[in-house]
Scaffold this motif. Sequence first.
Motif, mmCIF file in Angstrom:
data_model
loop_
_atom_site.group_PDB
_atom_site.id
_atom_site.type_symbol
_atom_site.label_atom_id
_atom_site.label_comp_id
_atom_site.label_asym_id
_atom_site.label_seq_id
_atom_site.Cartn_x
_atom_site.Cartn_y
_atom_site.Cartn_z
ATOM 1 N N PRO A 42 0.805 -1.232 0.000
ATOM 2 C CA PRO A 42 0.000 0.000 0.000
ATOM 3 C C PRO A 42 0.835 1.278 0.000
ATOM 4 N N ILE A 57 -13.753 2.646 1.781
ATOM 5 C CA ILE A 57 -13.418 1.880 2.980
ATOM 6 C C ILE A 57 -14.638 1.690 3.883
ATOM 7 N N ASN A 63 -4.996 3.178 -1.113
ATOM 8 C CA ASN A 63 -3.731 2.657 -0.593
ATOM 9 C C ASN A 63 -3.187 3.512 0.549
ATOM 10 N N ARG A 71 -5.058 4.957 2.806
ATOM 11 C CA ARG A 71 -5.831 4.578 3.988
ATOM 12 C C ARG A 71 -5.490 3.154 4.450
ATOM 13 N N ARG A 72 -5.207 2.272 3.496
ATOM 14 C CA ARG A 72 -4.793 0.914 3.879
ATOM 15 C C ARG A 72 -3.456 0.951 4.616
#
Length: 493
Positions: free
Chosen positions: A137, A180, A445, A447-448
């Motif tokens: 990510p 999300i 990515n 936030r992941r």
Amino acid sequence: MDTVMLVLQPGVLFFMLLGTFLGLFIGALPGLTATMGVAVLTPLTFWLAPQEGLAMLIAIYCTAIFASGIPAILVNTPGTPASVTTTFDGYPLTQQGKQGVALGINALYSGLGGLVSTAFLIFAAFPISKVALLFGPAEYFALAVFGLTIMVSVSSGSIIKGLISGGIGLFIVTIGLDPIRNIPRFTYDYPPLLEGLSFIPIMIGLFGLAEVFSQMLSKQTTKTGTTEKVGRILPNKAERKEVRKPFWMSSILSTFIGVIPGAGGDIASIISWNQAKNMAKGEKKAEYGKGSLGGLTASCTSNSAVIGGAFTTMMTLGLPGDAVTAILIGSLMMYGLDPGPALFTENIEMVHLIFALLIISNLLVIVVGLLGSNLFTRIIQIRQEFIHLAVVLFCIVGAYALNNSYFDVWVMVIAGFFGLLFKKLRIPLGPLILALILGPLAEANFRRAIMISGGSMDIFFTSPIAIALFVIAGLSVLIPMFRRNPKNNAPSA
């Protein structure tokens, strides 16, 4: 062997020939571009099998790029911005009665340049994709940032306008459900907005409808082509020797320029033409801009050689090398394919198919270009009113066909008006296009990565790959700003 059987399917061959035919008309008619053609016709391929749809779109891309040099040579009107340098030497050759040789060089070296860049794609794609498999990510977020900054840095005009364009694109991709937490954003309780704004109708409006609006308002008219026979087409031995160095220089240089996200054929053609002129000596150098075969070869080669480089970036990293590959990324996703390193592990057969389609398309460019030279003088005489009507109809049908939704048609129309406004204000579309593609990738990515790290930003600065991409992204913005600073161009005391 499976790839050969797939390419030789009657449906694949038919749609490749159809794409070649359509690309020829799209490129040869001034005002219609490869980007517009692929954007408008992409929705019509969603009813086809992936291999048939890709065959048609790749053939349109390769043929339209070559064909854009035809009006540049015959009537001094480039079919696309990348063919501007083709007018430098192509039209003077027509004035000298050498339009046949000029058209022959355009066909022959466009196809050969495309084949050279495809060879690079075949040899470089797998090693690059293996490196990309190491991405997590944090690395994908850095890659998305790098792609966005590259597009801004090569924007025409001011960087501020590029940032405005990219910002608008980033706002558009936030419309719909949060990726999300699945919370509505900027939907204003209007159900069609819950799924967000579809990429394809926006592209059709920005490149198809906006171009028609622009031409109608400016009352552009297409020049009438020559009706004389084109004469000898194939360059003789002495002429082939003269253009050999410009061809190889342009093929290699333009392939690497194509790898850079957002660089495109217009940048490659200008750089290649200048380099070819610098390489020339004596009388041959003085011919540049007045009917040089070497200059024409460099321009024609560069337009097609960019394609292999752009496909390399698109297929291995999921970044569009130019506007057309940006649209093709959307097409691949619609076919259920994921551009990027996963493509090389999950759909290896489609990777080989794309290689084969590029090879065949470039061979068709050579064959069609050499055999159809006499026809080209008639194609460019079609009245623009008919062209505009056809493009508008394709835009409406294409936008509606995506989801059988009138909402998508309205999105396309609104995008068309915004595209026209951008043209008038000289705001580049490149950053907006890339934001539409990379915006979701960057957000998801980012936030992941934050979730994986427990809320710490350190994850972005502990990965060597991410750090390198951030540094390159920063340089890609700062260097153009430094070069455009008037103080840096002032003469020393």
